[in-house]
Motif scaffolding. Sequence first.
Motif, mmCIF file in Angstrom:
data_model
loop_
_atom_site.group_PDB
_atom_site.id
_atom_site.type_symbol
_atom_site.label_atom_id
_atom_site.label_comp_id
_atom_site.label_asym_id
_atom_site.label_seq_id
_atom_site.Cartn_x
_atom_site.Cartn_y
_atom_site.Cartn_z
ATOM 1 N N ALA A 18 0.818 -1.214 0.000
ATOM 2 C CA ALA A 18 0.000 0.000 0.000
ATOM 3 C C ALA A 18 0.850 1.262 0.000
ATOM 4 N N SER A 19 2.081 1.172 0.492
ATOM 5 C CA SER A 19 2.957 2.350 0.525
ATOM 6 C C SER A 19 3.560 2.680 -0.841
ATOM 7 N N ALA A 39 -6.650 5.149 5.364
ATOM 8 C CA ALA A 39 -7.509 4.071 4.862
ATOM 9 C C ALA A 39 -6.744 2.750 4.826
ATOM 10 N N ALA A 40 -5.476 2.804 4.401
ATOM 11 C CA ALA A 40 -4.655 1.593 4.374
ATOM 12 C C ALA A 40 -4.427 1.058 5.786
ATOM 13 N N ILE A 102 -0.967 6.984 12.738
ATOM 14 C CA ILE A 102 -1.186 7.560 11.399
ATOM 15 C C ILE A 102 -2.258 8.649 11.471
ATOM 16 N N PHE A 103 -3.341 8.370 12.212
ATOM 17 C CA PHE A 103 -4.411 9.360 12.369
ATOM 18 C C PHE A 103 -3.908 10.581 13.138
ATOM 19 N N ALA A 104 -2.980 10.364 14.069
ATOM 20 C CA ALA A 104 -2.415 11.480 14.838
ATOM 21 C C ALA A 104 -1.469 12.338 14.014
ATOM 22 N N MET A 119 5.720 5.348 7.456
ATOM 23 C CA MET A 119 4.799 4.825 8.466
ATOM 24 C C MET A 119 4.227 3.470 8.050
ATOM 25 N N LEU A 120 3.860 3.337 6.785
ATOM 26 C CA LEU A 120 3.325 2.055 6.324
ATOM 27 C C LEU A 120 4.410 0.987 6.247
ATOM 28 N N THR A 121 5.611 1.375 5.851
ATOM 29 C CA THR A 121 6.726 0.426 5.841
ATOM 30 C C THR A 121 7.017 -0.085 7.246
ATOM 31 N N LEU A 122 7.004 0.844 8.204
ATOM 32 C CA LEU A 122 7.215 0.469 9.597
ATOM 33 C C LEU A 122 6.113 -0.472 10.088
#
Length: 534
Positions: A18-19, A39-40, A102-104, A119-122
Amino acid sequence: MGTQFPWLTVLILFPLLASLPIPFLPDKEGKTVRSYTLAAGLAEFALIIYAFWKHYDLSNPSFQLVENYAWVPQIGLNWSLAVDGLSMPLVILTGLVTTLAIFASWKISYKPRLFYFLMLTLYSAQIGVFVAQDLLLFFMMWELELVPVYLLIATWGGERRLYAATKFILYTAIASIFILVAALAMAFYGGDFTFSLYELGLKDYSLGFEILVYSAFLIAFGVKLPIFPFHTWLPDAHSEAPAPVSMILAGVLLKMGGYALIRFNVEMLPNANVYFAPVLAVLGVVGVIYASLAAFAQTNLKRRLAYSSIAHMGFVLIGMASFTDLGMSGAVLQMVSHGLIAASLFFLSGVAYERTHTLMMDEMGGMAKQMPTTFALFTAGAMASLALPGMSGFVGELEVFLGFANSDVYSSTFKAVIITLAAIGVILSPIYLLSMLRNVFYGQENAHLTANVTLTDTKPREAFIALCLLVPIIGIGLYPKLATQTYDMKTVAVTAEARNSLPLVAEHPFHITPPFTTPTVLGAETKELVHIVQ
């Protein structure tokens, strides 16, 4: 190889895949990117909940959702994944905390594509650490999560971000060398080369070899937990990291150290654990006292919370060293509980920083009048952290205390010393946490603060994030079975294996008598349970 859908592979790869489109999304101000990333994250968390709700059996202590594919057979690397009661609750914790982080990050405007890509990779790497059943794969996931954290601190951190990021990567990367060395030693031991955790657990290691490997793992995982004296990177990293990254650092990354210590040191090296268990208890209580006292000297809000995290992780070590089901249960519950509590406190510290543009508590004061909702949420988080009855922090620490106090393998003197010193730490925690609340929210309004900023209370998005963490904190505090039922069968089996080694090590010719009384030998039913789990 299971016949079910490869859920764990999907959980690892989905955030990473997704990233990949993020750099190509048409977006100038970052609004599309942040919505896409959220969303992801929500989809990933929904997949985690669905997979475990439908396909995980809480009554089964063995590994589930098993996947095993030959990836690079030339070097013995397999894509081997599975979850059990030790990893499953931490995967759920990872999903919740990372999605909320992510929302924060809603106000990130500098290089938003890179930020959300990292962030998505993490997200992927964290899941991989908890479900990997190949030691080399575990090492790769462990290393992969270091890079995004380093870049997130170095790029979006405070004034000393490069120093903090460099210190973080040096400590953790150097410590990771010990994982690789220990992994290779275990893989080559006995002639049968393998990185499979299952096969490594079946090898008959000599006691001297176990002690050396245990020492290497203790250093590597002790840095991440962190254990005194390997802790000094954490206050710097927290004080400079943006709030969403601090949420992940405290909520998830520290738990990797505790998870790995139980998985590898206690479960796979039980004979060496008999020698090191008293050391873990001592290191745990030293961490509790030292970090609690050090917290008093911190005028930086996030540094005080960072030392609080170090102190709370000390209770995890004490629970691991107890040789009791209750103590081990308390160690796991303390990790889950602290992940929720620390994430909420670091998020709310970020809310305060956005309004005041400072983390120095002596530059704050009297903020409760202008920010009553923030004050209420922050107070609730602090109460949970100081182990107020009715909240998850109380249950976790109570289980650790009762488990260690009821241990039948330590001498009464040793238990009394450890419990007394740990109790002093429990007394110190409300003092430094309540003084933090007093400095930030009580008293007269700081003239410098009111002259330079306009304080606004928590917004609905921010209140929602905080409540998503506080609700399970209170839920677990009132009904601990919400958490304990996910891992009880596993912690009982791990404790049984650890206790089974007590008489075996006592008979070894190189036996060094630890502060134990006569160990209790396992009954037939408990031994049978251990063999089933293996």
